[in-house]
Design a protein around this motif. Structure first.
Motif, PDB file in Angstrom:
ATOM      1  N   ILE A   1      13.676  11.322  11.129  1.00 44.73           N
ATOM      2  CA  ILE A   1      12.307  11.330  10.605  1.00 44.73           C
ATOM      3  C   ILE A   1      12.361  11.658   9.116  1.00 44.73           C
ATOM      4  N   ARG A   2      11.916  10.731   8.284  1.00 44.87           N
ATOM      5  CA  ARG A   2      11.970  10.904   6.839  1.00 44.87           C
ATOM      6  C   ARG A   2      10.681  11.527   6.324  1.00 44.87           C
ATOM      7  N   THR A   3      10.786  12.344   5.287  1.00 43.01           N
ATOM      8  CA  THR A   3       9.599  12.878   4.611  1.00 43.01           C
ATOM      9  C   THR A   3       9.413  12.114   3.311  1.00 43.01           C
ATOM     10  N   GLU A   4       8.265  11.434   3.199  1.00 46.32           N
ATOM     11  CA  GLU A   4       7.993  10.589   2.031  1.00 46.32           C
ATOM     12  C   GLU A   4       6.793  11.125   1.257  1.00 46.32           C
ATOM     13  N   GLY A   5       6.824  10.936  -0.076  1.00 47.25           N
ATOM     14  CA  GLY A   5       5.760  11.442  -0.936  1.00 47.25           C
ATOM     15  C   GLY A   5       4.730  10.397  -1.321  1.00 47.25           C
ATOM     16  N   LYS A   6       3.981  10.709  -2.381  1.00 48.04           N
ATOM     17  CA  LYS A   6       2.845   9.879  -2.783  1.00 48.04           C
ATOM     18  C   LYS A   6       3.224   8.479  -3.246  1.00 48.04           C
ATOM     19  N   ASP A   7       4.447   8.298  -3.715  1.00 49.63           N
ATOM     20  CA  ASP A   7       4.852   6.989  -4.234  1.00 49.63           C
ATOM     21  C   ASP A   7       5.447   6.078  -3.167  1.00 49.63           C
TER      22      ASP A   7
ATOM     23  N   GLU B   1       3.232  10.122  10.662  1.00 49.55           N
ATOM     24  CA  GLU B   1       2.351  11.283  10.849  1.00 49.55           C
ATOM     25  C   GLU B   1       2.096  11.859   9.460  1.00 49.55           C
ATOM     26  N   PHE B   2       0.836  11.937   9.079  1.00 49.22           N
ATOM     27  CA  PHE B   2       0.492  12.409   7.745  1.00 49.22           C
ATOM     28  C   PHE B   2       0.243  13.905   7.743  1.00 49.22           C
ATOM     29  N   ARG B   3       0.735  14.576   6.703  1.00 50.57           N
ATOM     30  CA  ARG B   3       0.442  15.985   6.462  1.00 50.57           C
ATOM     31  C   ARG B   3      -0.531  16.059   5.309  1.00 50.57           C
ATOM     32  N   PHE B   4      -1.608  16.807   5.471  1.00 56.64           N
ATOM     33  CA  PHE B   4      -2.610  16.885   4.425  1.00 56.64           C
ATOM     34  C   PHE B   4      -3.278  18.280   4.439  1.00 56.64           C
ATOM     35  N   ASN B   5      -3.928  18.578   3.344  1.00 53.96           N
ATOM     36  CA  ASN B   5      -4.596  19.864   3.220  1.00 53.96           C
ATOM     37  C   ASN B   5      -5.870  19.668   2.409  1.00 53.96           C
ATOM     38  N   VAL B   6      -7.039  19.918   3.009  1.00 47.95           N
ATOM     39  CA  VAL B   6      -8.298  19.738   2.288  1.00 47.95           C
ATOM     40  C   VAL B   6      -8.965  21.083   2.103  1.00 47.95           C
TER      41      VAL B   6
ATOM     42  N   SER C   1     -10.851   9.652   4.802  1.00 43.36           N
ATOM     43  CA  SER C   1     -10.768   9.900   3.355  1.00 43.36           C
ATOM     44  C   SER C   1     -10.151  11.261   3.053  1.00 43.36           C
ATOM     45  N   ASP C   2     -10.322  12.254   3.954  1.00 43.09           N
ATOM     46  CA  ASP C   2      -9.719  13.574   3.755  1.00 43.09           C
ATOM     47  C   ASP C   2      -8.199  13.491   3.727  1.00 43.09           C
ATOM     48  N   PHE C   3      -7.637  12.571   4.528  1.00 35.45           N
ATOM     49  CA  PHE C   3      -6.176  12.419   4.588  1.00 35.45           C
ATOM     50  C   PHE C   3      -5.629  11.979   3.235  1.00 35.45           C
ATOM     51  N   GLU C   4      -6.385  11.107   2.567  1.00 33.51           N
ATOM     52  CA  GLU C   4      -5.941  10.624   1.257  1.00 33.51           C
ATOM     53  C   GLU C   4      -6.164  11.688   0.196  1.00 33.51           C
ATOM     54  N   ARG C   5      -7.320  12.315   0.224  1.00 31.96           N
ATOM     55  CA  ARG C   5      -7.666  13.313  -0.787  1.00 31.96           C
ATOM     56  C   ARG C   5      -6.723  14.521  -0.741  1.00 31.96           C
ATOM     57  N   GLY C   6      -6.360  14.951   0.460  1.00 26.39           N
ATOM     58  CA  GLY C   6      -5.508  16.132   0.587  1.00 26.39           C
ATOM     59  C   GLY C   6      -4.072  15.815   0.954  1.00 26.39           C
ATOM     60  N   PHE C   7      -3.638  14.587   0.680  1.00 24.34           N
ATOM     61  CA  PHE C   7      -2.295  14.128   1.072  1.00 24.34           C
ATOM     62  C   PHE C   7      -1.192  15.067   0.561  1.00 24.34           C
TER      63      PHE C   7
ATOM     64  N   THR D   1       0.826  -1.210   0.000  1.00 24.57           N
ATOM     65  CA  THR D   1       0.000   0.000   0.000  1.00 24.57           C
ATOM     66  C   THR D   1       0.859   1.257   0.000  1.00 24.57           C
ATOM     67  N   ARG D   2       0.511   2.226  -0.852  1.00 24.49           N
ATOM     68  CA  ARG D   2       1.252   3.493  -0.893  1.00 24.49           C
ATOM     69  C   ARG D   2       0.719   4.452   0.176  1.00 24.49           C
ATOM     70  N   ALA D   3       1.529   5.447   0.483  1.00 29.88           N
ATOM     71  CA  ALA D   3       1.245   6.351   1.600  1.00 29.88           C
ATOM     72  C   ALA D   3      -0.140   7.009   1.541  1.00 29.88           C
ATOM     73  N   PRO D   4      -0.583   7.568   0.405  1.00 31.03           N
ATOM     74  CA  PRO D   4      -1.915   8.211   0.396  1.00 31.03           C
ATOM     75  C   PRO D   4      -3.044   7.241   0.756  1.00 31.03           C
ATOM     76  N   ALA D   5      -2.984   5.997   0.218  1.00 32.52           N
ATOM     77  CA  ALA D   5      -4.025   5.011   0.517  1.00 32.52           C
ATOM     78  C   ALA D   5      -3.973   4.595   1.986  1.00 32.52           C
ATOM     79  N   ALA D   6      -2.774   4.519   2.545  1.00 31.92           N
ATOM     80  CA  ALA D   6      -2.633   4.206   3.970  1.00 31.92           C
ATOM     81  C   ALA D   6      -3.237   5.316   4.814  1.00 31.92           C
ATOM     82  N   ALA D   7      -3.024   6.557   4.396  1.00 30.18           N
ATOM     83  CA  ALA D   7      -3.610   7.699   5.105  1.00 30.18           C
ATOM     84  C   ALA D   7      -5.135   7.645   5.039  1.00 30.18           C
ATOM     85  N   GLY D   8      -5.653   7.136   3.908  1.00 32.24           N
ATOM     86  CA  GLY D   8      -7.092   7.029   3.731  1.00 32.24           C
ATOM     87  C   GLY D   8      -7.749   6.070   4.698  1.00 32.24           C
ATOM     88  N   LYS D   9      -6.977   5.170   5.303  1.00 31.41           N
ATOM     89  CA  LYS D   9      -7.534   4.264   6.311  1.00 31.41           C
ATOM     90  C   LYS D   9      -7.963   5.041   7.550  1.00 31.41           C
ATOM     91  N   ILE D  10      -7.297   6.173   7.801  1.00 30.71           N
ATOM     92  CA  ILE D  10      -7.644   7.010   8.954  1.00 30.71           C
ATOM     93  C   ILE D  10      -8.865   7.855   8.627  1.00 30.71           C
TER      94      ILE D  10
END
Length: 367
Positions: free
Chosen positions: A346-352, A362-367, A314-320, A303-312
């Motif tokens: 602490i590493r910063t990882e992107g959508k891939d 810890e996810f950073r997102f903006n909706v 849906s806004d986390f995935e949409r605004g990842f 699973t990629r990071a945005p989809a993992a965030a979506g488990k918490i």
């Protein structure tokens, strides 16, 4: 995502004893008791020592494990595929779960009647699987009739599906399970056709050998036979004594450890069963950790990071935006989260980014 498992088997093999032990058990590390959804369904925490280890370095008010849902399905009898006993209801309940926990009687108690008069787990296993194969064969026959009609009109996709289903039909008629079937070629469309059938014998299976009180840590020839069968048929097998598990579930944590040690066991059979069931479908865990809670989240491997965030949410995935990731070993090395930042751990990882088992994020997102 919560894994759901159906506990199946012939009558009097220890299914209800095992399920009742689950209902009484609590996972010490998470302090998360079994939760009964209805009389035959319950939710159990997945044992994970990493939760407590994270909590020693990050202050939190609550620890929340990931869970497995167990269904106690009525005992199957020979002829279930033809409606004998609770046949249709039984098979319908199996269809609704992700994985099958197949309990096999490997104990010899004379006071518990065996439906087949003698103890033979390999025979019992084949009895249950034969009923599931018969039902799957009916499902394939129905689909095959539909694709044959479509293929007559010259539909090439339908013809390919027909040819695959004919091979699958022969595979099932030879009393092989669908999970051991290999399609004639790699094809996404054929995969979709197979998946849409929801075949009972395509489901992941964990065989649970329910042994005598006197041999919870040993492997009998009968148990070895089941383990060998599991290896050949893309399944897994574990050994436990349901009666001992029921006794353990009534004890305090310290008493449980003493009891297990006396039996020569490192952990309870229930813990091994829950962990094996959780791994069965290729699932893994990542964690979120803060003052409010430290929580385990279940995702599929890959699973990629945005989809993992979506488990918490849906806004986390949409605004990842990104994922800030660190590991338990680095947290233990640093001592706390502030020190982790100072040390650049602490590493910063992107959508891939593909989330790894055990990541703390810890996810950073903006909706």
């Amino acid at each position: 995502m919560s894994l759901s498992c159906g506990i199946v088997g012939l009558p009097n093999v220890g299914k209800s004893t095992l399920f009742n032990a689950l209902t009484a058990a609590a996972v010490e590390a998470a302090n998360y008791p079994f939760c009964t959804i209805d009389p035959n369904v319950g939710m159990v925490a997945v044992p994970d020592a990493r939760l407590q280890k994270i909590a020693t370095h990050i202050e939190t008010r609550k620890i929340v494990p990931t869970t497995v849902e167990f269904h106690d399905i009525a005992g199957l009898v020979r002829g279930a595929a033809r409606g004998e006993g609770l046949g249709n209801k039984f098979l319908g309940h199996i269809r609704s779960v992700d994985a099958i926990v197949h309990v096999l009687r490997c104990f010899s108690a004379s006071d518990v009647v065996h439906t087949e008069t003698t103890v033979n787990p390999q025979r019992d296993l084949e009895t249950v699987e034969a009923e599931l194969i018969i039902r799957d064969n009916e499902t394939v026959n129905t689909a095959l009739a539909r694709y044959r009609k479509l293929a007559k009109s010259g539909n090439k996709s339908a013809l390919a599906a027909q040819q695959m289903l004919e091979k699958l039909e022969q595979h099932l008629q030879n009393l092989h399970t669908a999970r051991t079937f290999t399609p004639p070629r790699t094809d996404k469309e054929l995969d979709i056709v197979l998946h849409a059938l929801h075949l009972l014998t395509a489901k992941a299976v964990l065989y649970v050998c329910n042994v005598d009180d006197a041999q919870p840590a040993t492997t009998s020839p009968q148990v070895q036979q089941v383990q060998d069968y599991a290896r050949r048929t893309q399944a897994q097998a574990i050994t436990l004594c349901a009666r001992i598990e029921a006794e353990l579930a009534q004890l305090e944590a310290a008493e449980q450890r003493e009891f297990l040690s006396a039996l020569g066991l490192q952990e309870s059979g229930l813990q091994r069963m829950i962990a094996a069931a959780y791994r069965l479908l290729g699932l893994q865990t990542y964690f979120t950790a803060g003052l409010k809670e430290i929580k385990a989240w279940t995702i599929a491997a890959g699973t990629r990071a945005p989809a993992a965030a979506g488990k918490i949410h849906s806004d986390f995935e949409r605004g990842f935006i990104c994922a800030e990731v660190f590991t338990l070993s680095d947290l233990q090395k640093a001592g706390n989260k502030a020190k982790l930042k100072e040390m650049g751990l602490i590493r910063t990882e992107g959508k891939d980014y593909v989330v790894q088992d055990g990541d703390i994020i810890e996810f950073r997102f903006n909706v």
